[in-house]
Design an enzyme around this catalytic site. Structure first.
Site, short mmCIF file in Angstrom:
data_model
loop_
_atom_site.label_atom_id
_atom_site.label_comp_id
_atom_site.label_asym_id
_atom_site.label_seq_id
_atom_site.Cartn_x
_atom_site.Cartn_y
_atom_site.Cartn_z
N ARG A 65 0.85 -1.21 0.00
CA ARG A 65 0.00 0.00 0.00
C ARG A 65 0.88 1.25 0.00
O ARG A 65 1.47 1.60 1.02
CB ARG A 65 -0.90 -0.02 1.23
CG ARG A 65 -1.77 1.19 1.40
CD ARG A 65 -2.93 1.26 0.45
NE ARG A 65 -3.92 0.24 0.70
CZ ARG A 65 -4.87 -0.09 -0.20
NH1 ARG A 65 -4.93 0.51 -1.38
NH2 ARG A 65 -5.74 -1.04 0.08
N ARG A 88 0.80 -6.79 -9.48
CA ARG A 88 1.28 -6.24 -8.21
C ARG A 88 1.40 -7.31 -7.12
O ARG A 88 1.87 -7.01 -6.02
CB ARG A 88 0.39 -5.09 -7.74
CG ARG A 88 -1.03 -5.48 -7.35
CD ARG A 88 -1.81 -4.30 -6.79
NE ARG A 88 -3.18 -4.67 -6.46
CZ ARG A 88 -4.01 -3.91 -5.74
NH1 ARG A 88 -3.61 -2.74 -5.30
NH2 ARG A 88 -5.24 -4.30 -5.50
N HIS A 156 -0.01 3.15 -10.55
CA HIS A 156 -0.99 3.63 -9.56
C HIS A 156 -0.27 4.42 -8.47
O HIS A 156 -0.18 4.00 -7.31
CB HIS A 156 -1.66 2.37 -8.97
CG HIS A 156 -2.79 2.57 -8.03
ND1 HIS A 156 -2.76 3.41 -6.95
CD2 HIS A 156 -4.01 1.98 -7.99
CE1 HIS A 156 -3.90 3.32 -6.29
NE2 HIS A 156 -4.69 2.47 -6.91
N ASP A 201 -12.80 9.48 -6.40
CA ASP A 201 -12.38 8.28 -7.14
C ASP A 201 -12.86 8.42 -8.58
O ASP A 201 -14.02 8.12 -8.89
CB ASP A 201 -13.00 7.04 -6.46
CG ASP A 201 -12.36 5.74 -6.92
OD1 ASP A 201 -11.53 5.78 -7.85
OD2 ASP A 201 -12.70 4.68 -6.36
N GLU A 260 -2.92 8.51 -10.93
CA GLU A 260 -2.54 7.23 -11.55
C GLU A 260 -2.54 7.37 -13.07
O GLU A 260 -3.51 7.85 -13.64
CB GLU A 260 -3.53 6.15 -11.09
CG GLU A 260 -3.73 6.15 -9.58
CD GLU A 260 -4.90 5.29 -9.13
OE1 GLU A 260 -5.26 4.34 -9.86
OE2 GLU A 260 -5.46 5.57 -8.06
C1 BG6 Z 1 -7.98 3.15 -7.28
C2 BG6 Z 1 -9.42 2.84 -7.55
O1 BG6 Z 1 -7.27 3.07 -8.47
O2 BG6 Z 1 -7.45 2.19 -6.37
C3 BG6 Z 1 -10.19 2.81 -6.23
O3 BG6 Z 1 -9.96 3.80 -8.44
C4 BG6 Z 1 -9.55 1.83 -5.27
O4 BG6 Z 1 -11.55 2.46 -6.49
C5 BG6 Z 1 -8.08 2.19 -5.11
O5 BG6 Z 1 -10.21 1.92 -4.02
C6 BG6 Z 1 -7.32 1.24 -4.20
O6 BG6 Z 1 -7.48 -0.07 -4.63
P1 BG6 Z 1 -6.86 -1.27 -3.82
O7 BG6 Z 1 -7.28 -2.52 -4.54
O8 BG6 Z 1 -5.36 -1.07 -3.85
O9 BG6 Z 1 -7.40 -1.16 -2.42
#
Ligand code: BG6
Length: 288
Positions: A65, A88, A156, A201, A260
């Site tokens: 994360r 990922r 991302h 979002d 992103e």
């Molecule tokens: C973003 C999405 O790219 O990633 C969101 O648009 C999502 O909807 C976010 O919540 C995080 O995603 P994840 O799968 O890493 O929790």
């Protein structure tokens, strides 16, 4: 492959996962092989450019994360599958690297075949990261099959900001977007300087523009230049979603924003047999 590059060291990072550290005379960076995930880019004497959650997991099978998750071959939810694709979640191989000069180091990764990749037409996925006073990343997909290959991809990127209430995001005015907060309603961005004050979002479509984050608190501008990317996603989970995310601190949304660089939704890509796509980002900073 045992790649020897001066200014690059390999070790075990958090959760015992292998990572590489890169140092140049103007910056430093850290990349985990798990997801080919850049978890740090910092110019000497400046705050980090990339945000990393203190609650991130560092374990096989889970995404990291923060930093730059590599999203491929689908973006978002896919029934019966993990969100945002398998790239990922897998361990990539370090396949090469070079000191481009004493101020720039480049490394290259490849995604090895696995059970997950077998569901798709044969392809090669390579990732190139160049660290200097900016951070350049390139995701290259080659269709190695005899049929068309359709996919989504995305770098991302999580950016560190001083205070979410004191930033604005520029470069998207006039772009159409899908508002994921309103069931993908199609809207048009009216603002030259976008402020974030609630869960946000959005998938901006048909835009290859450079986006900038203007950060009044850190007094810096982060510039996100890109090519081979037709969509830009803007995301901040805000209060309630942050609480629902087990690998994200409740208050961390104050210090991050995701911008992103993608090919997502109707901007998904189709490669003919033998064709290669290249999604590139170039991240730099300047004083505000
Ligand atoms: C973003 C999405 O790219 O990633 C969101 O648009 C999502 O909807 C976010 O919540 C995080 O995603 P994840 O799968 O890493 O929790």
């Amino acid at each position: 492959m045992n790649v020897q590059i001066s200014d690059v060291s390999q070790s075990n990072g958090k959760g015992g996962l292998p990572k590489i550290d890169i140092t140049t005379h103007s910056s430093s960076a850290e990349i985990y092989l798990h997801g080919a995930h850049v978890t740090k880019f910092q110019k000497t004497g400046e705050p980090p450019v990339l945000f990393m959650s203190q609650s991130s997991r560092f374990q096989s099978g889970s995404p990291i994360r923060g930093g730059i998750p590599v999203i491929f071959p689908w973006f978002g939810a896919r029934e019966g599958h993990p969100a945002h694709g398998f790239a990922r979640l897998q361990d990539w191989e370090l396949t090469g690297g070079s000191d481009v000069s004493n101020s720039s180091v480049a490394v290259r990764f490849a995604l090895p075949p696995s059970d997950a990749t077998k569901e798709f037409p044969a392809f090669a996925a390579e990732y190139f990261v160049t660290v200097s006073d900016s951070l350049k990343c390139e995701l290259r997909i080659t269709n190695k099959s005899q049929q068309n290959f359709t996919f989504e991809d995305c770098l991302h990127t999580y950016f560190q900001v001083g205070d979410i209430n004191q930033i604005s995001v520029t470069g998207l005015k006039g772009a159409a977007y899908l508002d994921q907060m309103e069931n993908f309603a199609r809207k048009t961005e009216a603002n030259d300087q976008i402020k974030i004050n609630c869960e946000t979002d959005r998938i901006y479509l048909d835009t290859e523009s450079t986006v900038e984050i203007l950060d009044q608190k850190l007094k810096r501008r982060i510039r996100i230049a890109k090519s081979g990317s037709r969509s830009t996603v803007l995301w901040n989970p805000w209060i309630e979603k942050s609480k629902r995310m087990p690998d994200f601190g409740d208050d961390e949304f104050h210090r991050m924003v995701c911008v992103e660089s993608c090919n997502a939704a109707e901007n998904k890509r189709t490669l003919a047999p033998g064709e290669t796509s290249s999604l590139k980002i170039d991240l730099s900073t300047a004083p505000l």
